[in-house]
Design a protein around this motif. Structure first.
Motif, PDB file in Angstrom:
ATOM      1  N   ASP A  12       0.829  -1.202   0.000  1.00  0.00           N
ATOM      2  CA  ASP A  12       0.000   0.000   0.000  1.00  0.00           C
ATOM      3  C   ASP A  12       0.866   1.255   0.000  1.00  0.00           C
ATOM      4  O   ASP A  12       0.613   2.205  -0.756  1.00  0.00           O
ATOM      5  CB  ASP A  12      -0.922   0.039   1.219  1.00  0.00           C
ATOM      6  N   GLN A  13       1.883   1.281   0.846  1.00  0.00           N
ATOM      7  CA  GLN A  13       2.774   2.440   0.899  1.00  0.00           C
ATOM      8  C   GLN A  13       3.467   2.650  -0.438  1.00  0.00           C
ATOM      9  O   GLN A  13       3.576   3.781  -0.919  1.00  0.00           O
ATOM     10  CB  GLN A  13       3.814   2.258   1.999  1.00  0.00           C
ATOM     11  N   VAL A  16       0.886   4.039  -3.120  1.00  0.00           N
ATOM     12  CA  VAL A  16       0.512   5.430  -2.880  1.00  0.00           C
ATOM     13  C   VAL A  16       1.703   6.366  -3.126  1.00  0.00           C
ATOM     14  O   VAL A  16       1.557   7.419  -3.743  1.00  0.00           O
ATOM     15  CB  VAL A  16      -0.076   5.597  -1.462  1.00  0.00           C
ATOM     16  N   HIS A  19       2.348   6.704  -6.901  1.00  0.00           N
ATOM     17  CA  HIS A  19       1.355   7.585  -7.531  1.00  0.00           C
ATOM     18  C   HIS A  19       1.648   9.044  -7.186  1.00  0.00           C
ATOM     19  O   HIS A  19       1.626   9.919  -8.057  1.00  0.00           O
ATOM     20  CB  HIS A  19      -0.055   7.204  -7.074  1.00  0.00           C
ATOM     21  N   TRP A  20       1.934   9.308  -5.932  1.00  0.00           N
ATOM     22  CA  TRP A  20       2.206  10.675  -5.488  1.00  0.00           C
ATOM     23  C   TRP A  20       3.429  11.250  -6.199  1.00  0.00           C
ATOM     24  O   TRP A  20       3.397  12.381  -6.685  1.00  0.00           O
ATOM     25  CB  TRP A  20       2.391  10.702  -3.969  1.00  0.00           C
ATOM     26  N   LEU A  67      -5.670   1.881  -5.874  1.00  0.00           N
ATOM     27  CA  LEU A  67      -5.057   3.040  -5.243  1.00  0.00           C
ATOM     28  C   LEU A  67      -5.962   3.596  -4.150  1.00  0.00           C
ATOM     29  O   LEU A  67      -5.507   3.900  -3.048  1.00  0.00           O
ATOM     30  CB  LEU A  67      -4.757   4.113  -6.294  1.00  0.00           C
ATOM     31  N   GLY A  68      -7.234   3.701  -4.428  1.00  0.00           N
ATOM     32  CA  GLY A  68      -8.187   4.193  -3.431  1.00  0.00           C
ATOM     33  C   GLY A  68      -8.241   3.311  -2.199  1.00  0.00           C
ATOM     34  O   GLY A  68      -8.272   3.805  -1.066  1.00  0.00           O
ATOM     35  N   ARG A  71      -5.045   3.803  -0.205  1.00  0.00           N
ATOM     36  CA  ARG A  71      -5.106   5.084   0.518  1.00  0.00           C
ATOM     37  C   ARG A  71      -5.976   4.964   1.773  1.00  0.00           C
ATOM     38  O   ARG A  71      -5.609   5.459   2.838  1.00  0.00           O
ATOM     39  CB  ARG A  71      -5.686   6.171  -0.381  1.00  0.00           C
ATOM     40  N   THR A  72      -7.117   4.319   1.640  1.00  0.00           N
ATOM     41  CA  THR A  72      -8.021   4.159   2.780  1.00  0.00           C
ATOM     42  C   THR A  72      -7.337   3.402   3.912  1.00  0.00           C
ATOM     43  O   THR A  72      -7.407   3.804   5.078  1.00  0.00           O
ATOM     44  CB  THR A  72      -9.307   3.427   2.348  1.00  0.00           C
ATOM     45  N   LEU A  75      -4.657   5.661   5.494  1.00  0.00           N
ATOM     46  CA  LEU A  75      -5.237   6.733   6.302  1.00  0.00           C
ATOM     47  C   LEU A  75      -5.707   6.221   7.654  1.00  0.00           C
ATOM     48  O   LEU A  75      -5.559   6.904   8.672  1.00  0.00           O
ATOM     49  CB  LEU A  75      -6.379   7.418   5.548  1.00  0.00           C
TER      50      LEU A  75
END
Length: 88
Positions: A12-13, A16, A19-20, A67-68, A71-72, A75
């Motif tokens: 996940d890291q 994200v 993408h960033w 990606l969503g 991110r969830t 977060l």
């Protein structure tokens, strides 16, 4: 002293961050900050390139959904870090 440093990221890291970096690298605002110490471009390009080569998810048809979801989860992990302070 080791020849290289290893940084471990969760999937996940990595997704994200990849993408960033893709979104911000090349923008005037980001580049102006990095250009204050141009040597930083070397590790940024290494990290970005490594992520692109190791993340098949970036080419998946459901990339946006993945990606969503990533991110969830992240977060939830960071909690309120980075959120604006509430006025009291």
């Amino acid at each position: 002293m080791a020849d290289e440093i290893t940084i471990n990221l969760s999937p996940d890291q990595a997704l994200v961050l990849s993408h960033w970096l893709d979104e911000v690298m090349g923008t005037r605002e980001f580049d102006s900050v990095v250009n204050r110490d141009r040597a930083v471009w070397s590790p940024l390009h290494r990290i970005s390139g490594t992520l692109e080569k190791t993340l098949p998810e970036i080419f998946a048809p459901d990339y946006s959904a993945r990606l969503g979801t990533a991110r969830t989860r992240l977060l939830r992990e960071v909690g309120d870090v980075g959120e604006p302070a509430e006025d009291e």
